[in-house]
Design an enzyme around this catalytic site. Structure first.
Site, mmCIF file in Angstrom:
data_model
loop_
_atom_site.group_PDB
_atom_site.id
_atom_site.type_symbol
_atom_site.label_atom_id
_atom_site.label_comp_id
_atom_site.label_asym_id
_atom_site.label_seq_id
_atom_site.Cartn_x
_atom_site.Cartn_y
_atom_site.Cartn_z
ATOM 1 N N THR A 92 0.870 -1.188 0.000
ATOM 2 C CA THR A 92 0.000 0.000 0.000
ATOM 3 C C THR A 92 0.904 1.234 0.000
ATOM 4 O OG1 THR A 92 -0.250 -0.256 2.408
ATOM 5 C CG2 THR A 92 -2.042 -1.073 1.019
ATOM 6 N N LYS B 61 4.282 -6.920 4.006
ATOM 7 C CA LYS B 61 3.945 -5.548 3.671
ATOM 8 C C LYS B 61 3.594 -4.831 4.953
ATOM 9 C CE LYS B 61 0.549 -3.579 3.191
ATOM 10 N NZ LYS B 61 -0.205 -2.574 4.058
ATOM 11 N N THR C 85 -1.441 -1.346 8.774
ATOM 12 C CA THR C 85 -1.885 -2.521 8.001
ATOM 13 C C THR C 85 -0.638 -3.224 7.534
ATOM 14 O OG1 THR C 85 -3.893 -1.534 7.395
ATOM 15 C CG2 THR C 85 -2.982 -2.956 5.712
ATOM 16 N N GLU D 136 6.120 4.699 7.460
ATOM 17 C CA GLU D 136 5.713 5.855 6.649
ATOM 18 C C GLU D 136 6.520 7.094 7.033
ATOM 19 O OE1 GLU D 136 1.119 4.589 5.653
ATOM 20 O OE2 GLU D 136 1.534 5.732 7.478
ATOM 21 N N ASN E 298 -0.358 10.499 6.150
ATOM 22 C CA ASN E 298 -1.578 10.052 6.788
ATOM 23 C C ASN E 298 -2.668 11.112 6.817
ATOM 24 O OD1 ASN E 298 -1.353 7.176 7.953
ATOM 25 N ND2 ASN E 298 0.648 8.096 8.309
ATOM 26 N N THR F 114 -6.933 10.130 -0.117
ATOM 27 C CA THR F 114 -6.949 10.943 -1.339
ATOM 28 C C THR F 114 -5.648 10.863 -2.104
ATOM 29 O OG1 THR F 114 -6.249 12.876 -0.064
ATOM 30 C CG2 THR F 114 -8.610 12.562 -0.389
#
Length: 406
Positions: free
Chosen positions: A156, A182, A193, A279, A401, A406
């Site tokens: 992702t 992942k 996730t 991230e 985040n 979007t």
């Protein structure tokens, strides 16, 4: 307690399809804008399998369906995974879609649906586009296997694929254990996730495989954190198809410790790669705690430190602020004797005997400029030791985040 041996284990280039009898595929079906988003692992023979799952109260539909596949026995032939949409908190329609996803894959492979596990990752609260899933499963059946294609299809917000592979000798046979994972955000697993898939051509007793996966998960995947959030979809699944030709492994086999070591090395590699790819992250942080009352408490404290936003931001800012580490230790549930605690960053002692120690701020800053940071804590009250992994907290984490949907 797992006793580990490191004999005859070699890290090699490889993927989840490297063990004998496995193929892996990945295709783009339009769930994501341009990247591969549907992946499949298939064993040529039914594989003894084991799984651990998220402990979230909001378990996603694919987690529930995969649990159903394991209800009668532990043999699995395939794993089908989609990215982009988590199919979580989607009610009756989400469950119906997950069961259909499993059935469609089983039909293509001409096996019972219970021989297929499924997994999803992505945005919570959105339904799968089943037209794309149906067409995608047909495309997968016509697609040749390709190294890295499955690993790409499960991503992702990850910036890279995460895979590892080891070879070892068991019963005089070459055995391979490989895996991929992942995960980049919403990472604070408690399974079991993030998703992890491990394949091996070793023959393994089903109860022994499940016990090994559960125990190793506790010291690998469950010891990482990016942002303190547990996903609705967390899952680690292991498949052992026996194609290497060894005698079935269990705790009484002479080479059991060798297999366990390889298994743990695979899981630790994958867990660390998730932490490294958090991230917005720029650094991998490893926290080593020793001298705790027991291993469980060492693991608790190490994960508490690496999960502290204040520690993570201090590392990002190259600030050797050991007070942040003291703060994280201080509100853990583990036993601590404050005057016995020692704290080290990059080999320099910053705190000991209840008071600050003289250290070089310049050397500490130079060390914190690196991309792999080790923080060591000695509690001096027992012989328990544990390690956890995480990453720094950067401005980019907020940017990613703030606009995830979007």
């Amino acid at each position: 307690m797992i006793q580990l041996s490191q004999d005859s284990i070699i890290k090699v280039q490889g993927s989840v399809s490297s063990p004998k009898g496995f193929i892996a595929k990945g295709v783009h079906i339009g769930l994501r804008y341009a990247k591969k988003d549907l992946g499949l692992i298939v064993s040529e023979v039914p594989a003894v399998s084991a799984a651990v799952y998220t402990q979230s109260h909001f378990q996603a539909a694919p987690v529930k369906v995969t649990k159903n596949s394991f209800e009668n026995d532990s043999f699995i032939k395939a794993v089908l995974v989609n990215s982009a949409i988590a199919n979580a908190c989607t009610g009756k329609q989400g469950m119906a879609d997950a069961y259909e996803m499993r059935r469609l894959c089983a039909d293509q492979l001409n096996v019972d649906p219970e021989m297929v596990a499924i997994s999803s990752t992505g945005v919570i609260g959105e339904l799968l586009d089943m037209d794309k899933i149906r067409k995608g499963i047909n495309v997968l059946s016509e697609t040749d296997p390709g190294d890295g294609h499955f690993e790409e299809a499960i991503l992702t917000t990850d910036t890279k694929i995460k895979q590892t592979c080891y070879e070892m000798t068991i019963d005089g046979k070459k055995v391979t254990i490989a895996g991929c994972s992942k995960g980049s955000g919403m990472i604070h697993p408690n399974m079991a996730t993030m998703l992890g898939f491990v394949t091996t051509d070793a023959a393994v007793n089903e109860q022994a495989l499940q016990k090994a996966l559960s125990e190793i998960t506790d010291v690998s995947f469950n010891q990482i954190t990016v942002d303190g959030e547990t996903s609705t979809n967390d899952m680690v699944l292991a498949m052992a198809n026996g194609c290497a030709g060894n005698q079935p492994l269990d705790e009484n086999h002479q080479d059991w410790n060798t297999f366990l070591t390889g298994f743990r090395m695979v899981c630790e590699d994958l867990a660390k790669e998730i932490a490294r790819d958090g991230e917005g992250a720029t650094k991998l942080i490893e926290v080593r705690v020793s001298g705790a009352e027991n291993k469980k408490e060492a693991n608790v404290i190490s994960k508490k430190i690496v999960g502290s936003d204040l520690v993570k931001t201090a590392v990002y800012g190259t600030d050797a602020n050991w007070g942040r580490i003291v703060g994280a230790i201080g509100h853990s549930d583990a036993a601590v004797s404050p005057d016995s605690v020692e704290i080290y960053i990059g080999g320099q002692c910053l705190f000991k005997n209840g008071e600050p120690q003289s250290f070089s701020e310049e050397l500490a800053k130079d060390y914190l400029l690196g991309d792999e940071i080790t923080i060591s804590v000695e509690l001096n009250i027992g012989d328990g030791a544990g390690t956890a992994w995480g990453c720094d907290l950067t401005y980019d984490y907020v940017k990613i985040n703030a606009s995830y949907r979007t």
